[in-house]
Write a protein that holds these residues in place. Structure first.
Motif: not given
Length: 123
Positions: A50-68
């Motif tokens: 996920g990415i916040r619309w107002s800035d560049t804050a991102t969240v990733y599921a552990d299963s895709v971190k580093g790849r997505f």
């Protein structure tokens, strides 16, 4: 309400890459996130990134971190999901949706799902 249309899926070999696009329309609140989710056959829909619309804050599921990698173009109202080093277990229908949360609870905030885009990773 925000409408989102996914595109960019396809068939790719393991280790390959794809870039998905999410075209959003409607009013997107600054505090909203644009999230990507996926649902594999026989499994529950799960949060991916996920990415916040107002800035560049991102969240990733552990299963895709580093790849997505998730990114956005506010001017085009488009969010992208770059998927590298794809694995067969990444095979799923991928959806995007806007909402006030990101992370594991994000699917609970989605009222309406789009068609999604199929990603198939062959071994």
């Amino acid at each position: 309400q925000v409408q989102a249309v996914e595109s960019g899926g396809g068939l790719v070999q393991a280790g390959g890459s794809l870039r998905l696009s999410c075209a959003a329309s409607g009013r997107i609140f600054n505090f909203y996130y644009i999230n990507w989710f996926r649902q594999a056959p026989g499994k529950e829909r799960e949060f991916v990134a996920g990415i916040r619309w107002s800035d560049t804050a991102t969240v990733y599921a552990d299963s895709v971190k580093g790849r997505f990698s998730i990114s956005k173009d506010n001017a085009q109202n488009t969010v992208y999901l770059r998927m590298n080093s794809l694995k067969p277990e990444d095979t799923a229908v991928y959806y995007c949706a806007a909402g006030p949360l990101s992370g594991k609870l994000a699917p609970t905030t989605v009222r309406e799902w789009g068609q999604g885009t199929q990603v198939t990773v062959s071994s």
